[in-house]
Design a protein around this motif. Structure first.
Motif, short mmCIF file in Angstrom:
data_model
loop_
_atom_site.label_atom_id
_atom_site.label_comp_id
_atom_site.label_asym_id
_atom_site.label_seq_id
_atom_site.Cartn_x
_atom_site.Cartn_y
_atom_site.Cartn_z
N ARG A 2 -2.92 4.43 1.01
CA ARG A 2 -4.01 3.55 0.61
C ARG A 2 -4.13 2.35 1.55
NH1 ARG A 2 -2.66 3.55 -5.84
NH2 ARG A 2 -3.70 5.52 -6.36
N SER A 3 -5.34 1.84 1.67
CA SER A 3 -5.60 0.68 2.52
C SER A 3 -5.35 -0.60 1.72
CB SER A 3 -7.04 0.71 3.01
OG SER A 3 -7.95 0.63 1.93
N PRO A 38 0.84 -1.21 0.00
CA PRO A 38 0.00 0.00 0.00
C PRO A 38 0.87 1.25 0.00
CG PRO A 38 0.03 -0.99 2.17
CD PRO A 38 0.78 -1.93 1.27
N ARG A 91 -7.35 -2.37 -6.71
CA ARG A 91 -6.61 -1.77 -7.82
C ARG A 91 -5.82 -2.83 -8.58
NH1 ARG A 91 -1.48 0.91 -8.48
NH2 ARG A 91 -1.62 2.60 -10.01
N GLY A 126 -8.07 -1.33 -0.81
CA GLY A 126 -7.94 -0.48 -1.98
C GLY A 126 -6.83 -0.94 -2.90
#
Length: 282
Positions: free
Chosen positions: A75-76, A71, A83, A79
């Motif tokens: 961002r988690s 990450p 992506r 997420g």
């Protein structure tokens, strides 16, 4: 009085009508696939360009880990996973469409010849089912890659073993290309691309099931080349191009099994080179 039309003549008229429509439906299907292919190639190039701006992390053992698995920018993990899977699906569409398009056309043709009015929709659903399998594989690959990356960051010994392990994986992938399992699944994929299909029910569930079954066969058939892509870097454009060409050639070119074996020997050579180079750096 009008003479009755014989049933066989009606059948002949229907066959001629379908034969006249076949080139148009084929052109439409390939046109849609070409457009989708172009869009996904452009999206892949953009994604790879954005990833190239991120510096890889130097690791013990003289190699660098891609930030694909970690990450970044606050961002988690969900997420990052979403992506990755999204990019993976776009990449798979770009990579697999050249060999998948003939299969979808055969499926569409079989439905049209059986008189199904929703052949185009069923073909679309078959494609959705096919790439859903690849999406699931991408999710599993991300979990494995992220777990391995975390392990490598915490354990220097595991990090130092990565170059040799990568060579062993590539060597094993090349050997898998030479096995009877690979040959059997490759014949299944080539048969679906080069021969007609039996009439299939025009139901959404049946179309998705057909796509899923096709995707499962394809994932097994491409297991060795997918492993090579994962080792070389899932966002490496040269690796993606090479794997795409290899998959397309062994699927649609004449003497596909021979081509698969040639690819296997080339991959084995690459794996041996990687192992020797990694061992020399220890």
């Amino acid at each position: 009085m009008m003479k009755p039309v014989h049933a066989s003549r009606c059948g002949d008229f229907a066959t001629q009508y379908l034969d006249m429509r076949a080139p148009r439906s084929r052109a439409f299907l390939y046109g849609v696939c070409a457009l989708l292919f172009a869009v996904c190639v452009a999206a892949t190039l953009i994604a790879c360009g954005s990833m190239s701006t991120m510096d890889d992390m130097p690791m013990f053992g003289g190699w660098a880990m891609s930030m694909t698995w970690m990450p970044m920018c606050g961002r988690s993990w969900p997420g990052v996973a979403a992506r990755f899977v999204g990019m993976w699906v776009v990449m798979m569409i770009a990579m697999m469409l050249p060999s998948l398009a003939p299969v979808l056309w055969r499926y569409d043709e079989a439905l049209r010849r059986a008189g199904h009015a929703r052949a185009a929709l069923m073909t679309l659903l078959a494609g959705v089912g096919y790439f859903a399998v690849w999406a699931a594989l991408g999710a599993a690959l991300f979990v494995f890659g992220a777990t391995l990356a975390a392990l490598e960051m915490r354990m220097p010994a595991a990090s130092r073993a990565v170059p040799v392990a990568a060579g062993v994986i590539v060597l094993s992938a090349g050997a898998l290309q030479l096995t009877a399992l690979k040959a059997r699944y490759l014949r299944c994929c080539r048969h679906a691309a080069q021969s007609g299909l039996h009439a299939l029910p025009a139901r959404a569930v049946a179309a998705i099931r057909y796509g899923v079954r096709l995707g499962l066969h394809c994932c097994v058939c491409c297991a060795s080349l997918t492993a090579v892509l994962a080792v070389a870097g899932v966002m490496d454009l040269r690796a993606m191009a090479a794997v795409t060409v290899a998959i397309t050639l062994e699927r649609v070119a004449p003497h596909g099994e021979f081509i698969a074996r040639v690819i296997g020997f080339l991959v084995i050579g690459a794996g041996l080179f990687m192992i020797v180079r990694a061992a020399s750096l220890v």
